[in-house]
Design a protein around this motif. Structure first.
Motif, PDB file in Angstrom:
ATOM      1  N   HIS A  77      -3.966 -13.871  -0.847  1.00 14.69           N
ATOM      2  CA  HIS A  77      -3.415 -13.841   0.517  1.00 14.69           C
ATOM      3  C   HIS A  77      -2.078 -13.106   0.546  1.00 14.69           C
ATOM      4  CE1 HIS A  77      -6.637 -16.216   1.951  1.00 14.69           C
ATOM      5  NE2 HIS A  77      -6.185 -17.404   1.591  1.00 14.69           N
ATOM      6  N   LEU A  78      -1.240 -13.348  -0.456  1.00 16.84           N
ATOM      7  CA  LEU A  78       0.063 -12.675  -0.522  1.00 16.84           C
ATOM      8  C   LEU A  78      -0.119 -11.172  -0.734  1.00 16.84           C
ATOM      9  CD1 LEU A  78       2.113 -15.218  -2.673  1.00 16.84           C
ATOM     10  CD2 LEU A  78       2.391 -14.737  -0.231  1.00 16.84           C
ATOM     11  N   ALA A  79      -1.052 -10.800  -1.606  1.00 11.96           N
ATOM     12  CA  ALA A  79      -1.310  -9.379  -1.853  1.00 11.96           C
ATOM     13  C   ALA A  79      -1.802  -8.691  -0.590  1.00 11.96           C
ATOM     14  CB  ALA A  79      -2.320  -9.215  -2.979  1.00 11.96           C
ATOM     15  N   VAL A  80      -2.696  -9.343   0.144  1.00 12.82           N
ATOM     16  CA  VAL A  80      -3.200  -8.777   1.398  1.00 12.82           C
ATOM     17  C   VAL A  80      -2.064  -8.608   2.414  1.00 12.82           C
ATOM     18  CG1 VAL A  80      -4.609  -9.302   3.428  1.00 12.82           C
ATOM     19  CG2 VAL A  80      -5.585  -9.533   1.137  1.00 12.82           C
ATOM     20  N   ALA A  81      -1.202  -9.608   2.501  1.00 10.28           N
ATOM     21  CA  ALA A  81      -0.061  -9.509   3.424  1.00 10.28           C
ATOM     22  C   ALA A  81       0.849  -8.349   3.024  1.00 10.28           C
ATOM     23  CB  ALA A  81       0.710 -10.821   3.442  1.00 10.28           C
ATOM     24  N   GLY A  82       1.131  -8.237   1.727  1.00  9.84           N
ATOM     25  CA  GLY A  82       1.987  -7.155   1.260  1.00  9.84           C
ATOM     26  C   GLY A  82       1.382  -5.792   1.526  1.00  9.84           C
ATOM     27  N   LEU A  83       0.087  -5.656   1.303  1.00  7.97           N
ATOM     28  CA  LEU A  83      -0.597  -4.392   1.563  1.00  7.97           C
ATOM     29  C   LEU A  83      -0.584  -4.054   3.050  1.00  7.97           C
ATOM     30  CD1 LEU A  83      -3.579  -4.922  -0.881  1.00  7.97           C
ATOM     31  CD2 LEU A  83      -1.953  -3.020  -1.004  1.00  7.97           C
ATOM     32  N   GLY A  84      -0.745  -5.069   3.878  1.00  9.64           N
ATOM     33  CA  GLY A  84      -0.701  -4.837   5.315  1.00  9.64           C
ATOM     34  C   GLY A  84       0.659  -4.341   5.767  1.00  9.64           C
ATOM     35  N   CYS A 125       5.234  -5.091  -1.758  1.00 12.34           N
ATOM     36  CA  CYS A 125       3.778  -4.994  -1.875  1.00 12.34           C
ATOM     37  C   CYS A 125       3.366  -4.845  -3.335  1.00 12.34           C
ATOM     38  CB  CYS A 125       3.277  -3.814  -1.052  1.00 12.34           C
ATOM     39  SG  CYS A 125       1.533  -3.419  -1.318  1.00 12.34           S
ATOM     40  N   ALA A 126       4.071  -3.972  -4.066  1.00  8.25           N
ATOM     41  CA  ALA A 126       3.737  -3.744  -5.480  1.00  8.25           C
ATOM     42  C   ALA A 126       3.862  -5.030  -6.281  1.00  8.25           C
ATOM     43  CB  ALA A 126       4.646  -2.668  -6.056  1.00  8.25           C
ATOM     44  N   ALA A 127       4.930  -5.795  -6.035  1.00  7.44           N
ATOM     45  CA  ALA A 127       5.131  -7.043  -6.767  1.00  7.44           C
ATOM     46  C   ALA A 127       4.015  -8.049  -6.469  1.00  7.44           C
ATOM     47  CB  ALA A 127       6.489  -7.645  -6.405  1.00  7.44           C
ATOM     48  N   LEU A 128       3.636  -8.155  -5.200  1.00  8.86           N
ATOM     49  CA  LEU A 128       2.591  -9.109  -4.816  1.00  8.86           C
ATOM     50  C   LEU A 128       1.222  -8.665  -5.333  1.00  8.86           C
ATOM     51  CD1 LEU A 128       3.689  -9.835  -1.141  1.00  8.86           C
ATOM     52  CD2 LEU A 128       4.023 -11.292  -3.153  1.00  8.86           C
ATOM     53  N   PHE A 129       0.959  -7.365  -5.265  1.00  7.11           N
ATOM     54  CA  PHE A 129      -0.333  -6.858  -5.745  1.00  7.11           C
ATOM     55  C   PHE A 129      -0.461  -7.040  -7.247  1.00  7.11           C
ATOM     56  CE2 PHE A 129      -3.143  -3.496  -7.323  1.00  7.11           C
ATOM     57  CZ  PHE A 129      -4.253  -3.679  -6.520  1.00  7.11           C
ATOM     58  N   ALA A 174      -4.155   1.556   1.562  1.00  5.57           N
ATOM     59  CA  ALA A 174      -3.712   0.171   1.790  1.00  5.57           C
ATOM     60  C   ALA A 174      -4.828  -0.654   2.424  1.00  5.57           C
ATOM     61  CB  ALA A 174      -2.471   0.162   2.674  1.00  5.57           C
ATOM     62  N   VAL A 175      -5.520  -0.065   3.405  1.00  7.88           N
ATOM     63  CA  VAL A 175      -6.637  -0.773   4.054  1.00  7.88           C
ATOM     64  C   VAL A 175      -7.759  -1.026   3.049  1.00  7.88           C
ATOM     65  CG1 VAL A 175      -8.423  -0.609   5.831  1.00  7.88           C
ATOM     66  CG2 VAL A 175      -6.085   0.144   6.335  1.00  7.88           C
ATOM     67  N   ALA A 176      -8.097   0.007   2.261  1.00  2.00           N
ATOM     68  CA  ALA A 176      -9.151  -0.160   1.248  1.00  2.00           C
ATOM     69  C   ALA A 176      -8.747  -1.195   0.206  1.00  2.00           C
ATOM     70  CB  ALA A 176      -9.444   1.190   0.584  1.00  2.00           C
ATOM     71  N   ALA A 177      -7.466  -1.220  -0.153  1.00  3.75           N
ATOM     72  CA  ALA A 177      -6.996  -2.195  -1.145  1.00  3.75           C
ATOM     73  C   ALA A 177      -7.121  -3.622  -0.608  1.00  3.75           C
ATOM     74  CB  ALA A 177      -5.547  -1.898  -1.523  1.00  3.75           C
ATOM     75  N   ILE A 178      -6.865  -3.797   0.685  1.00  2.56           N
ATOM     76  CA  ILE A 178      -7.040  -5.132   1.289  1.00  2.56           C
ATOM     77  C   ILE A 178      -8.488  -5.585   1.145  1.00  2.56           C
ATOM     78  CG2 ILE A 178      -7.114  -6.365   3.494  1.00  2.56           C
ATOM     79  CD1 ILE A 178      -4.611  -4.775   4.302  1.00  2.56           C
ATOM     80  N   LEU A 179      -9.422  -4.688   1.469  1.00  4.35           N
ATOM     81  CA  LEU A 179     -10.845  -5.021   1.328  1.00  4.35           C
ATOM     82  C   LEU A 179     -11.206  -5.273  -0.131  1.00  4.35           C
ATOM     83  CD1 LEU A 179     -12.349  -2.393   3.810  1.00  4.35           C
ATOM     84  CD2 LEU A 179     -11.926  -4.833   4.215  1.00  4.35           C
TER      85      LEU A 179
END
Length: 223
Positions: free
Chosen positions: A18-25, A83-87, A196-201
């Protein structure tokens, strides 16, 4: 039932996903905002006073639009770092879980989870390899999701066009590029937003796959 057989030690990954998705968004939104400012700069055109960096260490005062772009750029850089840290936090936990599920060592040493993004040449394929290895060890019976390749292709386009995480141009140099040829900037912007969108998916897909694999391993251990 094999009661004495130890279950894989798998940590919950939903929170980090969830955190990674938020960061990517947030990073994608920041890059989309940059694209808007690139268009605004191109439409405004170079001022009569010339470029911000006038050479030989001389810089003229920024216009209001240029100054606002500096703010947008700085905010975007901070959001990308977050975003990088969360991902990477999500990636590390997924990597540990994949090792627990498969009982096999990861293909890439732990240092590459961090360094693969910034080491030249290596950053062209190691990050994707780490993700692919996680998926293979989590679910060896499933093909690599297409979204992984889409994400990586878009990310590479962003890097090749000069506006990935490792671009070298200063903010004033990017302003000059917007004045004299905005198209490459916009291509890079669209690629990074798409990545970023593809990474969320991808995060959602790989996380769900690993959770299913964990449930199966628990069920198998109980019977």
């Amino acid at each position: 039932m094999r009661e004495n057989e130890a279950r894989p030690v798998v940590r919950t990954v939903r929170g980090s996903a969830h955190l990674a998705v938020a960061g990517l968004g947030l990073a994608g939104a920041a890059w989309a905002l940059r694209a808007v400012w690139h268009i605004r700069l191109a439409m405004a055109g170079e001022p009569a006073s010339g470029l911000p960096d006038q050479g030989e260490g001389r810089h003229r005062p920024l216009t209001a639009l240029e100054d606002s772009y500096h703010l947008v750029s700085t905010a975007g850089d901070l959001l990308v770092l977050l975003c990088a840290a969360l991902f990477i936090g999500w990636l590390w936990r997924m990597r540990d879980n994949a090792r627990a599920l498969s009982g096999e060592r990861p293909r890439y040493a732990g240092i590459w989870v961090y360094a693969s993004w910034i080491v030249p040449i290596v950053n062209l394929w190691f990050p994707r390899g780490i993700v692919a290895d996680i998926h293979h060890k989590s679910a060896p019976d499933r093909k690599l999701p297409v979204v992984v390749n889409v994400w990586w292709a878009l990310w590479l386009v962003g890097m090749v066009t000069g506006l990935g995480l490792t671009y070298d141009d200063s903010t004033d140099e990017i302003i000059a590029r917007a004045y004299h040829g905005v198209t490459p900037l916009l291509v890079a912007d669209l690629a990074v937003v798409g990545a970023a969108v593809a990474a969320i998916l991808m995060v959602r897909t790989l996380t769900a796959t690993q959770l299913v694999s964990h449930r199966r391993s628990v069920a198998d251990a109980e019977w």
